[in-house]
Design a protein around this motif. Structure first.
Motif, PDB file in Angstrom:
ATOM      1  N   VAL A   2      30.360  28.609  46.989  1.00  0.00           N
ATOM      2  CA  VAL A   2      30.722  28.977  45.663  1.00  0.00           C
ATOM      3  C   VAL A   2      30.698  30.409  45.410  1.00  0.00           C
ATOM      4  N   TYR A   3      29.374  30.874  45.754  1.00  0.00           N
ATOM      5  CA  TYR A   3      29.418  32.427  45.374  1.00  0.00           C
ATOM      6  C   TYR A   3      30.427  33.299  46.066  1.00  0.00           C
ATOM      7  N   GLN A   4      30.610  32.899  47.486  1.00  0.00           N
ATOM      8  CA  GLN A   4      31.687  33.674  48.093  1.00  0.00           C
ATOM      9  C   GLN A   4      33.015  33.831  47.234  1.00  0.00           C
ATOM     10  N   ARG A   5      33.456  32.597  46.953  1.00  0.00           N
ATOM     11  CA  ARG A   5      34.865  32.622  46.159  1.00  0.00           C
ATOM     12  C   ARG A   5      34.504  33.167  44.709  1.00  0.00           C
ATOM     13  N   ALA A   6      33.421  33.301  43.880  1.00  0.00           N
ATOM     14  CA  ALA A   6      33.329  33.962  42.828  1.00  0.00           C
ATOM     15  C   ALA A   6      33.366  35.401  43.177  1.00  0.00           C
ATOM     16  N   GLN A   7      32.676  35.749  44.076  1.00  0.00           N
ATOM     17  CA  GLN A   7      32.555  37.294  44.585  1.00  0.00           C
ATOM     18  C   GLN A   7      33.913  37.882  44.926  1.00  0.00           C
ATOM     19  N   GLU A   8      34.717  37.036  45.692  1.00  0.00           N
ATOM     20  CA  GLU A   8      36.213  37.554  45.990  1.00  0.00           C
ATOM     21  C   GLU A   8      36.969  37.706  44.816  1.00  0.00           C
ATOM     22  N   GLU A   9      36.940  36.571  43.776  1.00  0.00           N
ATOM     23  CA  GLU A   9      37.635  36.733  42.498  1.00  0.00           C
ATOM     24  C   GLU A   9      37.012  37.947  41.763  1.00  0.00           C
ATOM     25  N   SER A  10      35.877  38.272  41.709  1.00  0.00           N
ATOM     26  CA  SER A  10      35.275  39.537  40.923  1.00  0.00           C
ATOM     27  C   SER A  10      35.841  40.795  41.388  1.00  0.00           C
ATOM     28  N   TRP A  11      35.967  40.704  42.905  1.00  0.00           N
ATOM     29  CA  TRP A  11      36.339  41.957  43.490  1.00  0.00           C
ATOM     30  C   TRP A  11      37.765  42.257  43.129  1.00  0.00           C
ATOM     31  N   ASP A  12      38.648  41.219  43.133  1.00  0.00           N
ATOM     32  CA  ASP A  12      40.121  41.209  42.841  1.00  0.00           C
ATOM     33  C   ASP A  12      40.168  41.852  41.138  1.00  0.00           C
ATOM     34  N   PHE A  13      39.233  41.358  40.627  1.00  0.00           N
ATOM     35  CA  PHE A  13      39.316  41.598  38.856  1.00  0.00           C
ATOM     36  C   PHE A  13      39.251  43.143  38.962  1.00  0.00           C
ATOM     37  N   ALA A  14      38.103  43.573  39.520  1.00  0.00           N
ATOM     38  CA  ALA A  14      37.624  44.968  39.604  1.00  0.00           C
ATOM     39  C   ALA A  14      38.417  46.103  40.245  1.00  0.00           C
ATOM     40  N   VAL A  15      39.531  45.469  41.224  1.00  0.00           N
ATOM     41  CA  VAL A  15      40.364  46.494  41.757  1.00  0.00           C
ATOM     42  C   VAL A  15      41.608  46.628  40.405  1.00  0.00           C
ATOM     43  N   GLN A  16      41.840  45.272  39.697  1.00  0.00           N
ATOM     44  CA  GLN A  16      42.862  45.605  38.740  1.00  0.00           C
ATOM     45  C   GLN A  16      42.063  46.383  37.651  1.00  0.00           C
TER      46      GLN A  16
END
Length: 410
Positions: free
Chosen positions: A95-109
């Motif tokens: 759960v936390y891994q998927r949330a972290q991946e989504e957060s990183w994509d958001f930060a890059v944008q």
């Protein structure tokens, strides 16, 4: 850096808008649930709330570099719920891994859309550092909560299981149906039971109890149904749904993955139904008296093999008198080799020639040792042979100083 600080403050204000929080929480929760390995669809409302609370808390600390981390309430609730559903830590970490991946994509944008006069590289490093620390702290505390709750649930279940089993053993007032239910459906009304008792010889070897019972169960038959009961202390109990003794467990020619200097396992065999369930355990428990004797080094002891020893060991003083009276001079320490030869002669149907060949000695040596033993005993070996063997067994188990263990185990 001041420009980045001002931009971050404005970014936080923008992201706190309810519609932005909802958008972010929805996309993150959907990304988590889209992973086929994560089956928490019915927890989507709690998951949405957790993402929202995480996001608000993260935004509040954007401009407070030294703010102390505290896991948000809904994230605690998810960790507790996962434990209560017996969902392992790998799922929670996913759960936390998927949330972290989504957060990183958001930060890059976000960084791509930042004003061109800002240091985009420094901004990306800032997001990465903050997010990594945030997720690391979240995972650490969530794992601790999950483990604590899992232990609490296990102890509560173990306590109830032990309570019902103890009542069955002590008073037999528990019905087979109730006992089976408390043991996760383990069959009681079957034609036979095999019971195991594992005892840790030291406090440090308590953690080896369950692996020892697992090794015996595996040796008894990989598909044998079994159940564990944890009474606490240095013991652990088990029952196998077997109608007869599995001789492969006690065969001295077969290695079993148990360290006899740490754990001793005993086995009892019982008949059908509740009476057999109880009888098997009582025999396994009684056999521990012999299994832990100073002169024994066997990792597994079956009650059937030591029943007479168990009975006479209930009165150690009388048993020692019987042993020394029966063995007479043969009980003296220097005569260990003579005692072993006597045992071989009395328990073997082989001729003297065959026995000598198997032991790797001359047949005249056997005759000489037998003559020496009979002189010390004061009568022929075959006279009172049963008493003589029992006395030898008790002497070896309880009156002989233990030797260095050379048992091989894997």
């Amino acid at each position: 850096m001041t420009e980045i600080g001002a931009w971050l403050a404005a970014f936080a204000d923008e992201q706190r808008r309810p519609e932005e929080v909802t958008r972010w929480a929805t996309s993150t929760a959907d990304a988590i649930l889209a992973d086929g390995a994560i089956d928490l669809a019915d927890l989507r409302p709690l998951l949405l709330k957790a993402v929202e609370e995480h996001w608000y808390a993260f935004l509040d600390r954007i401009t407070l570099p030294d703010a102390e981390f505290e896991l948000v309430p809904s994230a605690r609730a998810i960790a507790l719920e996962a434990a209560r559903r017996h969902l392992g830590l790998p799922l929670l970490l996913k759960v936390y891994q998927r949330a972290q991946e989504e957060s990183w994509d958001f930060a890059v944008q976000v960084v791509r859309q930042a004003p061109s006069d800002l240091d985009h590289e420094a901004l990306l490093v800032w997001f990465w550092t903050k997010a990594t620390a945030w997720f690391g702290s979240s995972v650490e505390q969530s794992v601790l909560i999950h483990q604590t709750e899992t232990t609490r649930i296990q102890q509560r279940g173990d306590a109830r299981r032990f309570e019902v089993v103890s009542e069955a053993l002590d008073t037999r007032s528990v019905s087979p149906t109730e006992l089976s239910a408390s043991l996760d459906g383990h069959p009681i009304n079957i034609s036979g039971h095999v019971a195991l008792v594992a005892h840790a010889l030291t406090a440090d070897s308590i953690e080896q109890l369950e692996p020892a019972l697992t090794a015996v169960t595996r040796r008894a038959g990989g598909h044998t149904r079994s159940v564990l009961v944890r009474p606490g202390g240095r013991e652990m109990w088990a029952w196998l749904a077997l109608s007869e003794r599995p001789d492969t467990v006690t065969d001295p020619g077969i290695d079993i993955a148990i360290d006899p200097t740490a754990v001793r396992v005993t086995m009892g065999i019982g008949g059908s139904g509740l009476d057999g369930f109880v009888a098997a355990h009582l025999d396994a428990q009684a056999a521990q008296r012999v299994a832990q004797a100073p002169g024994r080094q066997d990792p597994v002891t079956a009650y059937d093999d030591v029943a007479a020893l168990v009975l006479i060991a209930h009165d150690p003083a009388a048993a020692e008198r019987f042993t020394r009276t029966t063995l007479r001079g043969l009980a003296e320490p220097p005569h260990e080799r003579l005692r072993e030869t006597v045992r071989q002669v009395l328990t073997s149907a082989e001729t003297a020639d065959r026995l000598a060949e198997r032991l790797g000695i001359h047949k005249n040596t056997i005759r000489y040792r037998v003559a020496q033993a009979e002189r010390l005993l004061g009568h022929p070996l075959r006279e009172r042979a049963g008493d003589l063997l029992l006395a030898l067994d008790y002497h070896d188990a309880f009156l002989t100083k233990p030797t260095v263990n050379t048992h091989s185990y894997r």
